[in-house]
Design an enzyme around this catalytic site. Sequence first.
Site, PDB file in Angstrom:
ATOM      1  NE  ARG A 117      53.959  -4.140  25.852  1.00  0.00           N
ATOM      2  CZ  ARG A 117      52.882  -4.769  25.391  1.00  0.00           C
ATOM      3  NH1 ARG A 117      52.299  -4.365  24.284  1.00  0.00           N
ATOM      4  NH2 ARG A 117      52.404  -5.798  26.027  1.00  0.00           N
ATOM      5  CE  LYS A 139      67.498  12.379  35.785  1.00  0.00           C
ATOM      6  NZ  LYS A 139      68.152  13.019  36.955  1.00  0.00           N
ATOM      7  CD  GLU A 181      67.119  23.533  39.323  1.00  0.00           C
ATOM      8  OE1 GLU A 181      68.261  23.136  39.030  1.00  0.00           O
ATOM      9  OE2 GLU A 181      66.465  23.085  40.294  1.00  0.00           O
ATOM     10  CE  LYS A 223      68.254  18.099  32.026  1.00  0.00           C
ATOM     11  NZ  LYS A 223      67.177  18.010  32.968  1.00  0.00           N
ATOM     12  CD  GLU A 233      71.538  11.616  37.679  1.00  0.00           C
ATOM     13  OE1 GLU A 233      70.487  11.985  37.133  1.00  0.00           O
ATOM     14  OE2 GLU A 233      71.769  11.749  38.871  1.00  0.00           O
ATOM     15  NE  ARG A 237      69.831  13.848  33.196  1.00  0.00           N
ATOM     16  CZ  ARG A 237      68.785  13.579  32.441  1.00  0.00           C
ATOM     17  NH1 ARG A 237      68.886  12.674  31.481  1.00  0.00           N
ATOM     18  NH2 ARG A 237      67.632  14.177  32.621  1.00  0.00           N
ATOM     19  CG  ASN A 241      71.745  15.610  41.129  1.00  0.00           C
ATOM     20  OD1 ASN A 241      70.619  15.972  40.804  1.00  0.00           O
ATOM     21  ND2 ASN A 241      72.212  14.392  40.877  1.00  0.00           N
ATOM     22  CG  HIS A 244      69.472  19.815  43.038  1.00  0.00           C
ATOM     23  ND1 HIS A 244      70.160  20.884  42.508  1.00  0.00           N
ATOM     24  CD2 HIS A 244      68.261  19.822  42.438  1.00  0.00           C
ATOM     25  CE1 HIS A 244      69.386  21.503  41.624  1.00  0.00           C
ATOM     26  NE2 HIS A 244      68.231  20.875  41.552  1.00  0.00           N
ATOM     27  CG  HIS A 248      66.745  16.912  46.992  1.00  0.00           C
ATOM     28  ND1 HIS A 248      67.455  16.088  46.143  1.00  0.00           N
ATOM     29  CD2 HIS A 248      65.929  17.637  46.198  1.00  0.00           C
ATOM     30  CE1 HIS A 248      67.085  16.334  44.895  1.00  0.00           C
ATOM     31  NE2 HIS A 248      66.162  17.263  44.905  1.00  0.00           N
ATOM     32  CG  HIS A 261      63.296  22.266  43.669  1.00  0.00           C
ATOM     33  ND1 HIS A 261      63.844  21.207  44.357  1.00  0.00           N
ATOM     34  CD2 HIS A 261      63.997  22.365  42.510  1.00  0.00           C
ATOM     35  CE1 HIS A 261      64.823  20.688  43.644  1.00  0.00           C
ATOM     36  NE2 HIS A 261      64.933  21.365  42.523  1.00  0.00           N
TER      37      HIS A 261
HETATM   38  P1  NAD Z   1      54.622  23.162  38.676  1.00  0.00           P
HETATM   39  O1  NAD Z   1      54.550  22.291  37.503  1.00  0.00           O
HETATM   40  O2  NAD Z   1      53.910  22.741  39.913  1.00  0.00           O
HETATM   41  O3  NAD Z   1      54.098  24.608  38.257  1.00  0.00           O
HETATM   42  C1  NAD Z   1      54.062  25.629  39.227  1.00  0.00           C
HETATM   43  C2  NAD Z   1      52.751  26.411  39.172  1.00  0.00           C
HETATM   44  O4  NAD Z   1      52.814  27.338  38.101  1.00  0.00           O
HETATM   45  C3  NAD Z   1      51.496  25.580  38.938  1.00  0.00           C
HETATM   46  O5  NAD Z   1      50.530  26.017  39.845  1.00  0.00           O
HETATM   47  C4  NAD Z   1      51.101  25.906  37.513  1.00  0.00           C
HETATM   48  O6  NAD Z   1      49.707  25.845  37.325  1.00  0.00           O
HETATM   49  C5  NAD Z   1      51.601  27.305  37.357  1.00  0.00           C
HETATM   50  N1  NAD Z   1      51.963  27.719  36.004  1.00  0.00           N
HETATM   51  C6  NAD Z   1      52.578  26.988  35.063  1.00  0.00           C
HETATM   52  N2  NAD Z   1      52.873  27.750  33.999  1.00  0.00           N
HETATM   53  C7  NAD Z   1      52.401  28.990  34.270  1.00  0.00           C
HETATM   54  C8  NAD Z   1      52.421  30.211  33.579  1.00  0.00           C
HETATM   55  N3  NAD Z   1      53.051  30.334  32.397  1.00  0.00           N
HETATM   56  N4  NAD Z   1      51.832  31.294  34.143  1.00  0.00           N
HETATM   57  C9  NAD Z   1      51.248  31.194  35.380  1.00  0.00           C
HETATM   58  N5  NAD Z   1      51.242  30.065  36.108  1.00  0.00           N
HETATM   59  C10 NAD Z   1      51.811  28.979  35.552  1.00  0.00           C
HETATM   60  O7  NAD Z   1      56.129  23.449  39.119  1.00  0.00           O
HETATM   61  P2  NAD Z   1      57.521  23.417  38.349  1.00  0.00           P
HETATM   62  O8  NAD Z   1      58.444  24.153  39.228  1.00  0.00           O
HETATM   63  O9  NAD Z   1      57.402  23.822  36.946  1.00  0.00           O
HETATM   64  O10 NAD Z   1      57.912  21.864  38.349  1.00  0.00           O
HETATM   65  C11 NAD Z   1      58.203  21.170  39.538  1.00  0.00           C
HETATM   66  C12 NAD Z   1      58.234  19.685  39.244  1.00  0.00           C
HETATM   67  O11 NAD Z   1      59.232  19.420  38.277  1.00  0.00           O
HETATM   68  C13 NAD Z   1      58.542  18.803  40.450  1.00  0.00           C
HETATM   69  O12 NAD Z   1      57.604  17.765  40.531  1.00  0.00           O
HETATM   70  C14 NAD Z   1      59.921  18.226  40.134  1.00  0.00           C
HETATM   71  O13 NAD Z   1      60.094  16.939  40.686  1.00  0.00           O
HETATM   72  C15 NAD Z   1      59.904  18.215  38.644  1.00  0.00           C
HETATM   73  N6  NAD Z   1      61.243  18.228  38.019  1.00  0.00           N
HETATM   74  C16 NAD Z   1      61.500  17.293  37.069  1.00  0.00           C
HETATM   75  C17 NAD Z   1      62.723  17.279  36.435  1.00  0.00           C
HETATM   76  C18 NAD Z   1      62.987  16.302  35.331  1.00  0.00           C
HETATM   77  O14 NAD Z   1      64.125  16.246  34.844  1.00  0.00           O
HETATM   78  N7  NAD Z   1      61.995  15.544  34.911  1.00  0.00           N
HETATM   79  C19 NAD Z   1      63.700  18.240  36.756  1.00  0.00           C
HETATM   80  C20 NAD Z   1      63.406  19.176  37.730  1.00  0.00           C
HETATM   81  C21 NAD Z   1      62.160  19.171  38.359  1.00  0.00           C
HETATM   82  N1  GLY Z   2      67.172  17.688  36.836  1.00  0.00           N
HETATM   83  C1  GLY Z   2      68.354  16.947  36.683  1.00  0.00           C
HETATM   84  C2  GLY Z   2      68.386  16.054  35.489  1.00  0.00           C
HETATM   85  O1  GLY Z   2      67.569  16.152  34.613  1.00  0.00           O
HETATM   86  O2  GLY Z   2      69.225  15.229  35.414  1.00  0.00           O
END
Ligand code: NAD
Ligand code: GLY
Length: 353
Positions: A117, A139, A181, A223, A233, A237, A241, A244, A248, A261
Amino acid sequence: MEKITVDLGSRSYPVWIGSGILEEIGRYLSGEEVCVVTDPTVEARFGGAVLGSIERAGKKGRLIVVPEGERSKDFSRLMEVYDALVSFGADRSTELVALGGGVIGDLGGFSAATFMRGIPLVQVPTTLLSQVDSSVGGKTAVNHPRGKNLIGVFYQPRLVFIDIDTLSSLPQGEFLSGLAEVIKYGIVLGEDLFYLLEQKRDLILKRDRPSLTAIVSRSVEIKADVVAKDEREAGLRSVLNFGHTLGHAIENLVGYGAIRHGEAVAKGMAMSTLISERMGLISEGDKKRIMGLLAAYGYDLVLPAFSRQEYAAAIAADKKAVGDEINFVLTGGIGRFILKKISVLDILDFIEH
Ligand code: NAD
Ligand code: GLY
Protein backbone atom coordinates in the site's frame (compact mmCIF):
# COMPACT_ATOMS: atom_id res chain seq x y z
CA MET A 1 22.89 22.32 -6.00
CA GLU A 2 19.57 23.99 -6.63
CA LYS A 3 16.37 23.07 -4.81
CA ILE A 4 12.89 23.50 -6.25
CA THR A 5 9.95 22.57 -4.04
CA VAL A 6 6.78 20.95 -5.31
CA ASP A 7 4.34 22.54 -2.93
CA LEU A 8 1.66 20.02 -1.97
CA GLY A 9 1.15 20.73 1.72
CA SER A 10 2.19 17.77 3.86
CA ARG A 11 3.20 15.88 0.69
CA SER A 12 5.55 18.61 -0.54
CA TYR A 13 8.93 17.45 -1.79
CA PRO A 14 12.20 18.83 -3.09
CA VAL A 15 13.64 18.47 -6.57
CA TRP A 16 17.43 18.72 -6.31
CA ILE A 17 19.23 19.75 -9.49
CA GLY A 18 22.98 19.85 -9.98
CA SER A 19 25.96 18.73 -12.00
CA GLY A 20 28.05 15.72 -10.88
CA ILE A 21 25.83 15.06 -7.83
CA LEU A 22 24.88 11.41 -8.44
CA GLU A 23 27.52 10.12 -6.02
CA GLU A 24 25.87 12.17 -3.26
CA ILE A 25 22.50 10.45 -3.55
CA GLY A 26 23.07 8.10 -0.57
CA ARG A 27 23.01 11.02 1.91
CA TYR A 28 19.55 12.06 0.69
CA LEU A 29 17.91 8.69 1.23
CA SER A 30 16.08 7.88 4.42
CA GLY A 31 15.54 4.11 4.26
CA GLU A 32 18.04 1.67 5.78
CA GLU A 33 17.29 -0.60 2.84
CA VAL A 34 17.09 0.81 -0.68
CA CYS A 35 15.92 -1.03 -3.80
CA VAL A 36 17.09 0.58 -7.03
CA VAL A 37 14.87 -0.19 -10.03
CA THR A 38 16.69 0.42 -13.30
CA ASP A 39 17.36 -0.92 -16.82
CA PRO A 40 20.57 -2.50 -18.19
CA THR A 41 21.86 0.60 -20.06
CA VAL A 42 21.36 2.84 -17.06
CA GLU A 43 22.71 0.24 -14.68
CA ALA A 44 25.90 -0.08 -16.74
CA ARG A 45 26.45 3.68 -16.65
CA PHE A 46 25.23 4.78 -13.25
CA GLY A 47 24.38 1.68 -11.18
CA GLY A 48 27.83 1.47 -9.59
CA ALA A 49 27.90 5.16 -8.59
CA VAL A 50 24.44 4.97 -7.02
CA LEU A 51 25.01 1.69 -5.15
CA GLY A 52 28.44 2.90 -3.97
CA SER A 53 26.90 6.07 -2.63
CA ILE A 54 24.13 4.12 -0.86
CA GLU A 55 26.73 1.89 0.78
CA ARG A 56 28.94 4.83 1.82
CA ALA A 57 25.89 6.26 3.55
CA GLY A 58 25.71 3.05 5.64
CA LYS A 59 22.63 1.64 3.91
CA LYS A 60 21.98 -1.61 2.16
CA GLY A 61 21.41 -1.24 -1.59
CA ARG A 62 19.82 -3.79 -3.93
CA LEU A 63 19.37 -3.67 -7.67
CA ILE A 64 16.22 -4.64 -9.58
CA VAL A 65 16.96 -4.59 -13.31
CA VAL A 66 14.18 -4.82 -15.91
CA PRO A 67 14.68 -4.76 -19.71
CA GLU A 68 14.71 -1.30 -21.22
CA GLY A 69 11.93 0.16 -23.34
CA GLU A 70 8.22 0.83 -23.25
CA ARG A 71 7.41 -2.90 -23.16
CA SER A 72 8.60 -3.03 -19.57
CA LYS A 73 5.60 -0.94 -18.50
CA ASP A 74 3.49 -4.07 -18.22
CA PHE A 75 2.10 -6.45 -15.64
CA SER A 76 4.72 -9.17 -16.04
CA ARG A 77 7.57 -6.71 -15.35
CA LEU A 78 5.59 -5.18 -12.51
CA MET A 79 5.25 -8.67 -11.00
CA GLU A 80 9.02 -9.15 -11.35
CA VAL A 81 9.60 -5.97 -9.35
CA TYR A 82 7.15 -7.14 -6.65
CA ASP A 83 8.84 -10.59 -6.64
CA ALA A 84 12.25 -9.00 -6.12
CA LEU A 85 10.93 -6.75 -3.33
CA VAL A 86 9.38 -9.77 -1.58
CA SER A 87 12.53 -11.87 -1.95
CA PHE A 88 14.64 -9.01 -0.52
CA GLY A 89 12.30 -8.97 2.49
CA ALA A 90 11.26 -5.38 1.74
CA ASP A 91 8.88 -3.73 4.20
CA ARG A 92 7.18 -0.35 4.48
CA SER A 93 10.43 1.36 5.44
CA THR A 94 12.27 0.12 2.34
CA GLU A 95 12.89 2.97 -0.07
CA LEU A 96 12.47 2.47 -3.82
CA VAL A 97 14.73 4.47 -6.11
CA ALA A 98 13.64 4.69 -9.77
CA LEU A 99 16.93 5.24 -11.66
CA GLY A 100 16.41 5.79 -15.39
CA GLY A 101 14.09 7.34 -17.94
CA GLY A 102 10.32 7.71 -17.89
CA VAL A 103 9.70 3.99 -18.36
CA ILE A 104 11.59 3.16 -15.17
CA GLY A 105 10.05 6.17 -13.41
CA ASP A 106 6.50 5.07 -14.30
CA LEU A 107 7.05 1.36 -13.56
CA GLY A 108 9.10 1.98 -10.41
CA GLY A 109 6.66 4.64 -9.26
CA PHE A 110 3.66 2.37 -9.72
CA SER A 111 5.50 -0.45 -7.88
CA ALA A 112 6.29 1.86 -4.95
CA ALA A 113 2.73 3.20 -4.88
CA THR A 114 1.18 -0.26 -4.65
CA PHE A 115 3.69 -2.48 -2.82
CA MET A 116 2.41 -2.88 0.76
CA ARG A 117 0.00 0.00 0.00
CA GLY A 118 2.89 2.36 -0.62
CA ILE A 119 6.60 2.58 0.18
CA PRO A 120 8.77 5.72 -0.08
CA LEU A 121 9.74 6.62 -3.65
CA VAL A 122 12.74 8.58 -4.92
CA GLN A 123 12.96 9.54 -8.58
CA VAL A 124 16.44 9.76 -10.11
CA PRO A 125 15.70 10.61 -13.76
CA THR A 126 18.47 10.16 -16.33
CA THR A 127 16.80 11.21 -19.62
CA LEU A 128 15.90 14.79 -20.53
CA LEU A 129 12.22 13.83 -20.80
CA SER A 130 12.17 12.28 -17.35
CA GLN A 131 14.11 15.17 -15.78
CA VAL A 132 11.81 17.89 -17.08
CA ASP A 133 8.53 16.01 -17.10
CA SER A 134 7.82 12.47 -15.89
CA SER A 135 9.77 12.44 -12.60
CA VAL A 136 7.89 15.48 -11.27
CA GLY A 137 4.19 15.44 -10.52
CA GLY A 138 3.43 11.92 -9.34
CA LYS A 139 1.87 10.30 -12.39
CA THR A 140 2.76 6.59 -12.36
CA ALA A 141 1.42 3.89 -14.65
CA VAL A 142 1.78 0.69 -16.60
CA ASN A 143 0.20 0.00 -19.97
CA HIS A 144 -2.80 -2.16 -20.83
CA PRO A 145 -2.58 -4.12 -24.10
CA ARG A 146 -5.28 -1.78 -25.45
CA GLY A 147 -3.86 1.50 -24.31
CA LYS A 148 -0.87 3.34 -22.88
CA ASN A 149 -0.86 4.33 -19.19
CA LEU A 150 -4.35 2.91 -18.63
CA ILE A 151 -3.49 1.44 -15.22
CA GLY A 152 -1.97 3.93 -12.84
CA VAL A 153 -2.16 6.12 -9.76
CA PHE A 154 -1.01 9.53 -8.65
CA TYR A 155 1.79 8.89 -6.17
CA GLN A 156 4.19 11.68 -5.32
CA PRO A 157 7.85 10.87 -4.69
CA ARG A 158 9.62 11.83 -1.46
CA LEU A 159 12.26 13.58 -3.50
CA VAL A 160 13.57 13.94 -7.05
CA PHE A 161 17.31 13.98 -7.65
CA ILE A 162 18.53 15.31 -11.02
CA ASP A 163 22.15 15.08 -12.11
CA ILE A 164 22.49 17.03 -15.37
CA ASP A 165 25.73 15.19 -16.18
CA THR A 166 23.79 11.99 -16.84
CA LEU A 167 22.52 13.65 -20.03
CA SER A 168 25.95 13.56 -21.67
CA SER A 169 25.53 9.89 -22.67
CA LEU A 170 21.95 10.22 -23.92
CA PRO A 171 21.52 9.34 -27.64
CA GLN A 172 20.72 12.42 -29.73
CA GLY A 173 17.23 11.19 -30.65
CA GLU A 174 16.30 10.76 -26.97
CA PHE A 175 17.76 14.18 -26.21
CA LEU A 176 15.67 15.89 -28.90
CA SER A 177 12.60 13.96 -27.83
CA GLY A 178 12.92 15.40 -24.30
CA LEU A 179 13.73 18.86 -25.65
CA ALA A 180 10.30 18.99 -27.30
CA GLU A 181 8.76 19.03 -23.79
CA VAL A 182 11.06 21.91 -22.79
CA ILE A 183 9.93 23.85 -25.87
CA LYS A 184 6.32 23.05 -24.91
CA TYR A 185 6.76 24.70 -21.49
CA GLY A 186 8.22 27.74 -23.23
CA ILE A 187 5.34 28.09 -25.68
CA VAL A 188 2.48 27.78 -23.19
CA LEU A 189 3.88 28.92 -19.84
CA GLY A 190 7.38 30.38 -20.00
CA GLU A 191 8.22 33.27 -22.31
CA ASP A 192 11.61 33.57 -20.56
CA LEU A 193 12.34 29.89 -21.21
CA PHE A 194 11.34 30.30 -24.86
CA TYR A 195 13.77 33.22 -25.17
CA LEU A 196 16.53 31.14 -23.53
CA LEU A 197 15.89 28.34 -26.03
CA GLU A 198 16.20 30.84 -28.89
CA GLN A 199 19.36 32.49 -27.55
CA LYS A 200 21.24 29.39 -26.40
CA ARG A 201 20.36 27.01 -29.21
CA ASP A 202 23.95 26.16 -30.17
CA LEU A 203 25.08 25.66 -26.58
CA ILE A 204 22.02 23.54 -25.75
CA LEU A 205 22.59 21.31 -28.77
CA LYS A 206 26.24 20.94 -27.66
CA ARG A 207 24.86 19.96 -24.22
CA ASP A 208 26.69 22.77 -22.48
CA ARG A 209 26.13 22.07 -18.76
CA PRO A 210 25.18 25.56 -17.54
CA SER A 211 22.71 25.93 -20.42
CA LEU A 212 21.19 22.50 -19.76
CA THR A 213 20.98 23.24 -16.04
CA ALA A 214 19.17 26.50 -16.83
CA ILE A 215 16.54 24.90 -19.10
CA VAL A 216 15.98 21.85 -16.87
CA SER A 217 15.61 24.05 -13.75
CA ARG A 218 13.17 26.42 -15.42
CA SER A 219 11.14 23.50 -16.83
CA VAL A 220 10.96 21.85 -13.40
CA GLU A 221 9.91 25.17 -11.84
CA ILE A 222 7.09 25.50 -14.36
CA LYS A 223 5.94 21.91 -13.91
CA ALA A 224 6.15 22.13 -10.11
CA ASP A 225 3.99 25.25 -10.18
CA VAL A 226 1.34 23.60 -12.38
CA VAL A 227 1.28 20.43 -10.25
CA ALA A 228 1.00 22.44 -7.02
CA LYS A 229 -2.05 24.24 -8.44
CA ASP A 230 -3.74 21.24 -10.05
CA GLU A 231 -2.27 17.92 -8.91
CA ARG A 232 -5.08 15.76 -10.32
CA GLU A 233 -5.48 17.49 -13.69
CA ALA A 234 -8.87 19.03 -13.05
CA GLY A 235 -7.98 21.91 -15.38
CA LEU A 236 -4.66 23.75 -15.50
CA ARG A 237 -2.45 20.63 -15.64
CA SER A 238 -4.05 19.70 -18.96
CA VAL A 239 -2.18 22.59 -20.62
CA LEU A 240 0.87 20.32 -20.38
CA ASN A 241 -0.85 18.37 -23.16
CA PHE A 242 -0.10 21.15 -25.68
CA GLY A 243 0.81 19.39 -28.95
CA HIS A 244 0.02 16.00 -27.40
CA THR A 245 -3.49 15.39 -28.77
CA LEU A 246 -2.16 15.51 -32.32
CA GLY A 247 1.16 14.00 -31.21
CA HIS A 248 -0.59 10.94 -29.75
CA ALA A 249 -2.74 10.63 -32.90
CA ILE A 250 0.41 10.64 -35.04
CA GLU A 251 2.13 8.05 -32.81
CA ASN A 252 -0.99 5.92 -33.06
CA LEU A 253 -1.22 6.23 -36.87
CA VAL A 254 2.42 5.53 -37.73
CA GLY A 255 2.63 2.82 -35.05
CA TYR A 256 4.15 3.14 -31.57
CA GLY A 257 7.92 2.99 -31.73
CA ALA A 258 8.05 4.14 -35.38
CA ILE A 259 8.42 7.75 -34.27
CA ARG A 260 9.77 9.17 -31.02
CA HIS A 261 7.24 10.78 -28.69
CA GLY A 262 8.96 14.18 -28.85
CA GLU A 263 9.12 14.14 -32.65
CA ALA A 264 5.37 13.51 -32.78
CA VAL A 265 4.74 16.20 -30.15
CA ALA A 266 6.83 18.69 -32.17
CA LYS A 267 4.54 18.10 -35.18
CA GLY A 268 1.52 18.44 -32.88
CA MET A 269 2.84 21.72 -31.43
CA ALA A 270 3.46 23.13 -34.92
CA MET A 271 -0.07 22.22 -36.01
CA SER A 272 -1.61 23.60 -32.80
CA THR A 273 0.29 26.84 -33.37
CA LEU A 274 -1.04 27.11 -36.92
CA ILE A 275 -4.57 26.42 -35.67
CA SER A 276 -4.10 29.12 -32.99
CA GLU A 277 -3.05 31.58 -35.67
CA ARG A 278 -6.01 30.76 -37.94
CA MET A 279 -8.36 31.25 -34.99
CA GLY A 280 -6.85 34.70 -34.49
CA LEU A 281 -5.39 33.86 -31.07
CA ILE A 282 -1.75 34.53 -31.85
CA SER A 283 0.11 37.10 -33.91
CA GLU A 284 1.93 36.34 -37.14
CA GLY A 285 5.17 37.32 -35.37
CA ASP A 286 4.72 34.84 -32.51
CA LYS A 287 3.71 32.11 -34.95
CA LYS A 288 6.91 32.72 -36.90
CA ARG A 289 9.03 32.57 -33.75
CA ILE A 290 7.46 29.27 -32.65
CA MET A 291 7.74 27.62 -36.06
CA GLY A 292 11.28 29.05 -36.36
CA LEU A 293 12.35 27.60 -32.99
CA LEU A 294 10.98 24.14 -33.79
CA ALA A 295 12.80 24.21 -37.15
CA ALA A 296 16.01 25.53 -35.56
CA TYR A 297 16.20 22.47 -33.33
CA GLY A 298 15.81 20.28 -36.41
CA TYR A 299 12.30 18.88 -35.95
CA ASP A 300 10.54 17.67 -39.09
CA LEU A 301 7.15 19.39 -38.90
CA VAL A 302 5.43 17.67 -41.84
CA LEU A 303 2.32 15.68 -40.88
CA PRO A 304 2.40 12.04 -41.99
CA ALA A 305 0.03 11.38 -44.89
CA PHE A 306 -3.13 9.70 -43.61
CA SER A 307 -6.74 10.20 -44.65
CA ARG A 308 -9.17 12.53 -42.89
CA GLN A 309 -10.99 9.47 -41.50
CA GLU A 310 -7.80 8.00 -40.12
CA TYR A 311 -6.87 11.26 -38.36
CA ALA A 312 -10.44 11.60 -37.05
CA ALA A 313 -10.40 8.09 -35.55
CA ALA A 314 -6.94 8.54 -34.04
CA ILE A 315 -7.81 11.93 -32.48
CA ALA A 316 -11.15 10.67 -31.14
CA ALA A 317 -9.41 7.65 -29.59
CA ASP A 318 -7.39 10.03 -27.42
CA LYS A 319 -8.59 9.68 -23.85
CA LYS A 320 -9.33 13.39 -23.62
CA ALA A 321 -12.13 13.11 -26.19
CA VAL A 322 -15.60 14.13 -24.94
CA GLY A 323 -18.25 13.28 -27.55
CA ASP A 324 -17.09 14.72 -30.86
CA GLU A 325 -15.55 17.68 -29.04
CA ILE A 326 -12.14 17.55 -27.44
CA ASN A 327 -10.41 19.73 -24.89
CA PHE A 328 -7.72 21.31 -27.00
CA VAL A 329 -4.75 23.36 -25.85
CA LEU A 330 -3.93 26.36 -28.01
CA THR A 331 -1.39 29.12 -27.61
CA GLY A 332 -2.41 32.72 -27.09
CA GLY A 333 1.11 34.01 -27.84
CA ILE A 334 4.51 32.93 -26.55
CA GLY A 335 4.25 31.95 -22.87
CA ARG A 336 0.43 31.87 -22.90
CA PHE A 337 -2.08 29.06 -23.28
CA ILE A 338 -5.75 28.95 -24.20
CA LEU A 339 -7.92 25.92 -23.38
CA LYS A 340 -10.81 25.42 -25.76
CA LYS A 341 -13.33 22.72 -26.55
CA ILE A 342 -13.23 22.24 -30.29
CA SER A 343 -14.70 19.64 -32.57
CA VAL A 344 -12.56 17.01 -34.21
CA LEU A 345 -14.01 18.13 -37.56
CA ASP A 346 -12.71 21.65 -37.03
CA ILE A 347 -9.24 20.33 -36.29
CA LEU A 348 -9.34 18.25 -39.46
CA ASP A 349 -10.40 21.28 -41.49
CA PHE A 350 -7.41 23.15 -40.14
CA ILE A 351 -5.06 20.26 -40.85
CA GLU A 352 -6.24 20.09 -44.45
CA HIS A 353 -5.69 23.75 -45.26
P1 NAD B 1 12.92 5.59 -21.64
O1 NAD B 1 12.69 5.53 -20.20
O2 NAD B 1 12.49 4.44 -22.48
O3 NAD B 1 14.48 5.84 -21.88
C1 NAD B 1 14.96 5.93 -23.20
C2 NAD B 1 16.24 5.12 -23.39
O4 NAD B 1 17.34 5.86 -22.87
C3 NAD B 1 16.28 3.76 -22.69
O5 NAD B 1 16.77 2.83 -23.61
C4 NAD B 1 17.24 3.97 -21.54
O6 NAD B 1 17.94 2.79 -21.22
C5 NAD B 1 18.17 5.01 -22.09
N1 NAD B 1 18.81 5.88 -21.11
C6 NAD B 1 18.26 6.40 -20.00
N2 NAD B 1 19.11 7.28 -19.43
C7 NAD B 1 20.23 7.28 -20.19
C8 NAD B 1 21.44 7.99 -20.14
N3 NAD B 1 21.65 8.93 -19.20
N4 NAD B 1 22.38 7.74 -21.08
C9 NAD B 1 22.15 6.83 -22.07
N5 NAD B 1 20.99 6.16 -22.20
C10 NAD B 1 20.05 6.39 -21.27
O7 NAD B 1 12.26 6.88 -22.30
P2 NAD B 1 11.83 8.31 -21.73
O8 NAD B 1 11.65 9.14 -22.93
O9 NAD B 1 12.72 8.78 -20.66
O10 NAD B 1 10.41 8.03 -21.06
C11 NAD B 1 9.28 7.65 -21.82
C12 NAD B 1 8.19 7.17 -20.89
O11 NAD B 1 7.84 8.22 -20.00
C13 NAD B 1 6.91 6.74 -21.58
O12 NAD B 1 6.51 5.48 -21.10
C14 NAD B 1 5.89 7.80 -21.17
O13 NAD B 1 4.58 7.27 -21.09
C15 NAD B 1 6.43 8.22 -19.84
N6 NAD B 1 6.01 9.57 -19.41
C16 NAD B 1 5.48 9.70 -18.17
C17 NAD B 1 5.10 10.94 -17.71
C18 NAD B 1 4.59 11.10 -16.31
O14 NAD B 1 4.17 12.21 -15.96
N7 NAD B 1 4.62 10.06 -15.51
C19 NAD B 1 5.27 12.08 -18.52
C20 NAD B 1 5.81 11.91 -19.78
C21 NAD B 1 6.19 10.64 -20.23
N1 GLY C 1 3.12 14.85 -18.66
C1 GLY C 1 2.00 15.63 -18.29
C2 GLY C 1 1.71 15.65 -16.83
O1 GLY C 1 2.50 15.23 -16.02
O2 GLY C 1 0.67 16.07 -16.46
